[in-house]
Design a protein around this motif. Structure first.
Motif, PDB file in Angstrom:
ATOM      1  N   ALA A   1      -2.931  26.915  56.368  1.00 44.04           N
ATOM      2  CA  ALA A   1      -0.575  26.879  57.177  1.00 44.04           C
ATOM      3  C   ALA A   1      -0.211  25.575  56.000  1.00 44.04           C
ATOM      4  O   ALA A   1       0.461  25.364  55.425  1.00 44.04           O
ATOM      5  CB  ALA A   1      -0.488  27.931  58.100  1.00 44.04           C
ATOM      6  N   VAL A   2      -0.753  24.833  56.810  1.00 46.37           N
ATOM      7  CA  VAL A   2      -0.207  23.084  56.490  1.00 46.37           C
ATOM      8  C   VAL A   2      -0.684  23.301  54.685  1.00 46.37           C
ATOM      9  O   VAL A   2       0.610  23.153  54.431  1.00 46.37           O
ATOM     10  CB  VAL A   2      -0.595  21.948  57.372  1.00 46.37           C
ATOM     11  CG1 VAL A   2      -0.739  21.166  56.052  1.00 46.37           C
ATOM     12  CG2 VAL A   2      -0.992  21.991  58.503  1.00 46.37           C
ATOM     13  N   ALA A   3      -1.725  23.679  54.203  1.00 41.31           N
ATOM     14  CA  ALA A   3      -1.660  23.277  52.928  1.00 41.31           C
ATOM     15  C   ALA A   3      -1.362  24.638  52.068  1.00 41.31           C
ATOM     16  O   ALA A   3      -0.576  24.213  51.275  1.00 41.31           O
ATOM     17  CB  ALA A   3      -3.543  24.191  52.531  1.00 41.31           C
ATOM     18  N   SER A   4      -0.674  25.863  52.499  1.00 41.57           N
ATOM     19  CA  SER A   4      -0.016  26.615  52.566  1.00 41.57           C
ATOM     20  C   SER A   4       1.802  25.415  52.015  1.00 41.57           C
ATOM     21  O   SER A   4       2.254  25.944  50.566  1.00 41.57           O
ATOM     22  CB  SER A   4      -0.008  27.915  52.777  1.00 41.57           C
ATOM     23  OG  SER A   4       1.377  28.474  51.891  1.00 41.57           O
ATOM     24  N   ALA A   5       1.913  25.300  53.218  1.00 46.62           N
ATOM     25  CA  ALA A   5       3.073  24.345  52.799  1.00 46.62           C
ATOM     26  C   ALA A   5       3.426  23.603  52.244  1.00 46.62           C
ATOM     27  O   ALA A   5       4.035  22.768  51.620  1.00 46.62           O
ATOM     28  CB  ALA A   5       3.468  24.229  54.787  1.00 46.62           C
ATOM     29  N   GLU A   6       2.146  22.547  51.784  1.00 46.29           N
ATOM     30  CA  GLU A   6       2.199  21.695  51.311  1.00 46.29           C
ATOM     31  C   GLU A   6       2.328  22.350  49.297  1.00 46.29           C
ATOM     32  O   GLU A   6       2.923  21.600  48.292  1.00 46.29           O
ATOM     33  CB  GLU A   6       1.122  20.705  51.198  1.00 46.29           C
ATOM     34  CG  GLU A   6       0.918  19.916  52.077  1.00 46.29           C
ATOM     35  CD  GLU A   6       2.464  19.049  51.892  1.00 46.29           C
ATOM     36  OE1 GLU A   6       2.344  18.041  51.033  1.00 46.29           O
ATOM     37  OE2 GLU A   6       2.539  18.399  52.372  1.00 46.29           O
ATOM     38  N   ALA A   7       1.780  23.712  49.092  1.00 44.11           N
ATOM     39  CA  ALA A   7       1.983  24.288  48.254  1.00 44.11           C
ATOM     40  C   ALA A   7       2.739  24.275  47.441  1.00 44.11           C
ATOM     41  O   ALA A   7       3.332  24.572  46.146  1.00 44.11           O
ATOM     42  CB  ALA A   7       0.532  25.869  47.869  1.00 44.11           C
ATOM     43  N   GLU A   8       4.230  24.639  48.296  1.00 46.49           N
ATOM     44  CA  GLU A   8       5.477  25.822  48.445  1.00 46.49           C
ATOM     45  C   GLU A   8       6.135  24.286  47.958  1.00 46.49           C
ATOM     46  O   GLU A   8       7.517  24.352  48.043  1.00 46.49           O
ATOM     47  CB  GLU A   8       6.548  26.325  49.545  1.00 46.49           C
ATOM     48  CG  GLU A   8       5.267  27.231  49.829  1.00 46.49           C
ATOM     49  CD  GLU A   8       5.103  28.503  50.909  1.00 46.49           C
ATOM     50  OE1 GLU A   8       6.200  28.128  52.326  1.00 46.49           O
ATOM     51  OE2 GLU A   8       4.845  29.147  51.009  1.00 46.49           O
ATOM     52  N   ARG A   9       6.069  23.297  47.662  1.00 46.49           N
ATOM     53  CA  ARG A   9       6.844  22.007  47.391  1.00 46.49           C
ATOM     54  C   ARG A   9       6.777  21.516  45.710  1.00 46.49           C
ATOM     55  O   ARG A   9       5.536  21.788  45.072  1.00 46.49           O
ATOM     56  CB  ARG A   9       6.913  20.678  48.200  1.00 46.49           C
ATOM     57  CG  ARG A   9       7.061  21.020  49.238  1.00 46.49           C
ATOM     58  CD  ARG A   9       7.349  20.381  50.536  1.00 46.49           C
ATOM     59  NE  ARG A   9       7.713  19.080  50.087  1.00 46.49           N
ATOM     60  CZ  ARG A   9       9.286  19.606  50.452  1.00 46.49           C
ATOM     61  NH1 ARG A   9       9.841  20.452  51.147  1.00 46.49           N
ATOM     62  NH2 ARG A   9      10.625  18.422  50.656  1.00 46.49           N
ATOM     63  N   PHE A  10       7.497  20.863  45.272  1.00 43.68           N
ATOM     64  CA  PHE A  10       6.948  20.689  43.475  1.00 43.68           C
ATOM     65  C   PHE A  10       7.801  19.042  44.117  1.00 43.68           C
ATOM     66  O   PHE A  10       8.455  19.044  44.941  1.00 43.68           O
ATOM     67  CB  PHE A  10       7.938  21.757  42.527  1.00 43.68           C
ATOM     68  CG  PHE A  10       9.129  20.530  42.940  1.00 43.68           C
ATOM     69  CD1 PHE A  10       9.517  20.228  41.328  1.00 43.68           C
ATOM     70  CD2 PHE A  10       9.965  21.859  43.230  1.00 43.68           C
ATOM     71  CE1 PHE A  10      11.492  20.491  41.491  1.00 43.68           C
ATOM     72  CE2 PHE A  10      11.019  22.672  43.029  1.00 43.68           C
ATOM     73  CZ  PHE A  10      12.137  21.129  42.491  1.00 43.68           C
ATOM     74  N   THR A  11       6.734  18.515  43.031  1.00 47.02           N
ATOM     75  CA  THR A  11       8.024  17.205  42.545  1.00 47.02           C
ATOM     76  C   THR A  11       8.635  16.513  41.762  1.00 47.02           C
ATOM     77  O   THR A  11       8.235  17.114  40.815  1.00 47.02           O
ATOM     78  CB  THR A  11       6.401  16.186  42.163  1.00 47.02           C
ATOM     79  OG1 THR A  11       6.094  15.675  43.714  1.00 47.02           O
ATOM     80  CG2 THR A  11       6.768  14.224  42.439  1.00 47.02           C
TER      81      THR A  11
END
Length: 130
Positions: free
Chosen positions: A17-27
């Motif tokens: 879930a944490v990895a998925s949440a990180e993947a749902e962001r962009f810089t």
């Protein structure tokens, strides 16, 4: 044994879930040399003329972030913070540190917004959230 297995499975689900949440962001990187991590689905809007350099928002139009960059007559962070505190539209000022840089945080009830500002190279950089 079953409890141990359930704990391991729960831990793996949490990591996923944490990895998925990180993947749902962009810089998003800006010309001025800074970057922001934003949720996927955020878009940019034309900023137009004036101090608003960038206008970003949630794709559904519920939240906005304005980045203002403008020359200022103040010559230090402390002077900038004092000017914010003296502004009658600003309330609840406090200090923040973001990526090693000091910011003065504030709330502007008349705009229904909150923000933070810093002083850099003779310019006032303000992030205003609505």
């Amino acid at each position: 044994m079953m409890k141990k297995l359930l704990c391991i499975v729960a831990a793996l689900c949490l990591c996923a879930a944490v990895a998925s949440a990180e993947a749902e962001r962009f810089t998003l990187r800006f010309d001025e040399g800074f970057a922001l991590s934003l949720p996927n689905g955020w878009v940019s809007y034309p900023a137009g003329e004036g101090p608003i350099r960038y206008a970003l928002g949630a794709g559904d139009g519920t939240r906005y972030l304005y980045i203002l960059i403008q020359p200022t007559q103040v010559d230090s962070f402390d002077a900038m913070r004092a000017a914010i505190e003296a502004n009658v539209d600003c309330q609840s000022t406090s200090l923040l540190e973001l990526n090693g840089r000091e910011f003065a945080a504030f709330i502007t009830p008349t705009l229904n917004a909150s923000g933070c500002a810093t002083f850099r190279d003779g310019q006032l950089i303000t992030f205003l959230f609505t």
